[in-house]
Design a protein around this motif. Structure first.
Motif, mmCIF file in Angstrom:
data_model
loop_
_atom_site.group_PDB
_atom_site.id
_atom_site.type_symbol
_atom_site.label_atom_id
_atom_site.label_comp_id
_atom_site.label_asym_id
_atom_site.label_seq_id
_atom_site.Cartn_x
_atom_site.Cartn_y
_atom_site.Cartn_z
ATOM 1 N N VAL A 1 57.468 -43.654 32.093
ATOM 2 C CA VAL A 1 57.953 -44.674 33.001
ATOM 3 C C VAL A 1 57.931 -44.124 34.418
ATOM 4 O O VAL A 1 58.496 -43.060 34.698
ATOM 5 C CB VAL A 1 59.386 -45.113 32.615
ATOM 6 N N ASN A 2 57.258 -44.841 35.297
ATOM 7 C CA ASN A 2 57.194 -44.426 36.688
ATOM 8 C C ASN A 2 58.590 -44.452 37.304
ATOM 9 O O ASN A 2 59.385 -45.358 37.039
ATOM 10 C CB ASN A 2 56.256 -45.371 37.442
ATOM 11 N N ALA B 1 62.072 -53.297 46.407
ATOM 12 C CA ALA B 1 63.236 -52.402 46.457
ATOM 13 C C ALA B 1 64.091 -52.690 47.682
ATOM 14 O O ALA B 1 65.327 -52.742 47.596
ATOM 15 C CB ALA B 1 62.772 -50.949 46.462
ATOM 16 N N ALA C 1 59.505 -45.064 40.354
ATOM 17 C CA ALA C 1 59.715 -46.245 41.184
ATOM 18 C C ALA C 1 60.014 -47.474 40.333
ATOM 19 O O ALA C 1 60.887 -48.284 40.672
ATOM 20 C CB ALA C 1 58.488 -46.495 42.052
ATOM 21 N N THR C 2 59.292 -47.603 39.204
ATOM 22 C CA THR C 2 59.543 -48.734 38.311
ATOM 23 C C THR C 2 60.954 -48.685 37.745
ATOM 24 O O THR C 2 61.651 -49.708 37.669
ATOM 25 C CB THR C 2 58.518 -48.739 37.165
ATOM 26 N N ALA C 3 61.392 -47.490 37.337
ATOM 27 C CA ALA C 3 62.748 -47.337 36.812
ATOM 28 C C ALA C 3 63.789 -47.697 37.872
ATOM 29 O O ALA C 3 64.805 -48.344 37.570
ATOM 30 C CB ALA C 3 62.959 -45.907 36.324
ATOM 31 N N THR C 4 63.531 -47.295 39.111
ATOM 32 C CA THR C 4 64.465 -47.627 40.193
ATOM 33 C C THR C 4 64.528 -49.126 40.429
ATOM 34 O O THR C 4 65.611 -49.689 40.633
ATOM 35 C CB THR C 4 64.038 -46.918 41.489
ATOM 36 N N LEU C 5 63.376 -49.795 40.389
ATOM 37 C CA LEU C 5 63.356 -51.246 40.565
ATOM 38 C C LEU C 5 64.122 -51.949 39.455
ATOM 39 O O LEU C 5 64.838 -52.927 39.698
ATOM 40 C CB LEU C 5 61.915 -51.744 40.618
ATOM 41 N N VAL C 6 63.982 -51.457 38.228
ATOM 42 C CA VAL C 6 64.717 -52.050 37.101
ATOM 43 C C VAL C 6 66.218 -51.869 37.292
ATOM 44 O O VAL C 6 67.017 -52.799 37.076
ATOM 45 C CB VAL C 6 64.247 -51.429 35.774
ATOM 46 N N ARG D 1 54.008 -52.165 47.715
ATOM 47 C CA ARG D 1 54.144 -52.960 46.497
ATOM 48 C C ARG D 1 55.465 -52.674 45.799
ATOM 49 O O ARG D 1 56.038 -53.554 45.139
ATOM 50 C CB ARG D 1 52.967 -52.697 45.562
ATOM 51 N N ALA D 2 55.959 -51.444 45.918
ATOM 52 C CA ALA D 2 57.275 -51.101 45.372
ATOM 53 C C ALA D 2 58.352 -51.151 46.442
ATOM 54 O O ALA D 2 59.510 -51.492 46.156
ATOM 55 C CB ALA D 2 57.230 -49.701 44.747
ATOM 56 N N VAL E 1 61.855 -45.239 46.331
ATOM 57 C CA VAL E 1 60.617 -45.626 45.637
ATOM 58 C C VAL E 1 59.355 -45.190 46.350
ATOM 59 O O VAL E 1 58.253 -45.452 45.859
ATOM 60 C CB VAL E 1 60.578 -47.157 45.424
#
Length: 346
Positions: free
Chosen positions: A10-11, A296, A13-18, A291-292, A286
């Motif tokens: 899991v990236n 965020a 940045a993706t985890a932070t967005l979640v 895109r992230a 992120v």
């Protein structure tokens, strides 16, 4: 013989967005219960169930249901949308002008909105034109003025945009101050001053769909232009080599971000430092890829503004601190700390 495949990582940045996506509704639900009339999360859920589903609850205070539904919930929703728009606008502007100290109010939109609101309040034209409507028209006029000043010769550069925004902002602020000085009504002066300092206490259900659409359209368009924003952030020459026209990009993204900010400022007044500080915090979480970064910044800005509003209406209750004062008091030391932590150029 079976080949074992490693599960995809899991990236970060993706985890932070979640995590931010989970935190936004949780913090919003907690802030709904904060105020002079306290309510636990369970009571908030029961009140909303009573109001939306018509569920009978004999132990529920009718006054609590009224306060939550008519006052706090629209205020929280407006705060979420305004915080998201201001933060996304700040992240966009910092990219297109390549200046970390840029924020949405650099475009003069806030000054134009303040002038429009001041004219409505001082002129007593509330019956024909609301303060929100006057502020939005003033913000649009400021945007037209800035784009006209910055777009001379068909070339919209970052430096011209900054200079045009500062010039228009100073002029419109001077006119607003003149309106305040010439006003004979103390109530009008007090109302103008409080509006210019920023607050969500005028929020209503009528503001929610308009501001929600503005936030969705602003974020959606800028996310679609995320790769182009990455390119222009590296310089105009790099952007051209990647097939991006930096002048068209600045014109379109600045206009979209400014329109979203205009809608937010028209409802909440001038709330500073959110669009300046939050994008920096989002980059630390992120990274700088838009895109992230943009989602965020939107979620983090929504969290910051809603939490700040809850603090503003409780720390000196029953008196309410204007949001612009509170965000400046908190944002200034935070910005100083980030500047100290930033590596110095060699």
């Amino acid at each position: 013989m079976s080949i074992r495949t490693r599960p995809p990582r899991v990236n970060a940045a993706t985890a932070t967005l979640v995590l931010l996506g989970v935190a936004v509704p949780l913090v919003a639900a907690l802030c709904v219960g904060v105020g002079q009339l306290e309510a636990s999360p369970a009571e908030v859920v029961r009140a909303l169930a009573h109001r939306l589903g018509g569920a009978d609850d004999a132990d529920l205070d009718p006054a609590l249901v009224t306060v939550i539904w008519r006052l706090r919930l629209p205020r929280i929703l407006v705060g979420l949308c305004a915080g998201a728009v201001l933060s996304v606008g700040g992240a966009c502007l910092q990219a297109v002008v390549r200046n970390d100290l840029a924020d949405p109010y650099l475009l003069g939109v806030s000054s134009g909105a303040s002038l429009g609101a001041a004219l409505v309040i001082a002129g007593g034209a509330g019956g024909a034109l609301t303060t929100t409507g006057g502020a939005f028209l003033g913000a649009l006029a400021a945007l037209v003025l800035v784009m006209a000043l910055a777009g001379g010769g068909g070339r919209l550069s970052g430096s011209r945009l900054v200079l045009a925004g500062l010039t228009a902002g100073y002029f419109l602020s001077a006119v607003t101050n003149l309106v305040v000085v010439l006003s004979d009504s103390r109530d009008a002066v007090r109302a103008i001053t409080f509006w210019m300092l920023g607050s969500l206490n005028r929020s209503s259900w009528a503001d929610v769909p308009v501001l929600a659409c503005a936030a969705a359209l602003t974020l959606g368009y800028l996310v679609l232009r995320a790769r182009a924003l990455d390119a222009v952030g590296l310089g105009d020459d790099v952007a051209r080599s990647m097939g991006v026209n930096p002048f068209r990009l600045r014109r379109s993204t600045t206009a979209v971000a400014a329109l979203g900010v205009a809608a937010a400022v028209a409802v909440s007044g001038a709330i500073g430092f959110v669009g300046l500080v939050v994008p920096h915090l989002a980059r630390r979480l992120v990274g700088a890829t838009h895109r992230a970064l943009l989602p965020a910044a939107a979620m983090l800005g929504a969290l910051v503004l809603v939490a700040a509003d809850a603090l503003a209406r409780t720390v000196l209750a029953p008196r309410e601190i204007p949001l612009g004062i509170l965000t400046a008091l908190v944002g200034t030391p935070l910005l100083m700390w980030m500047m100290r932590r930033r590596p110095r150029p060699r």
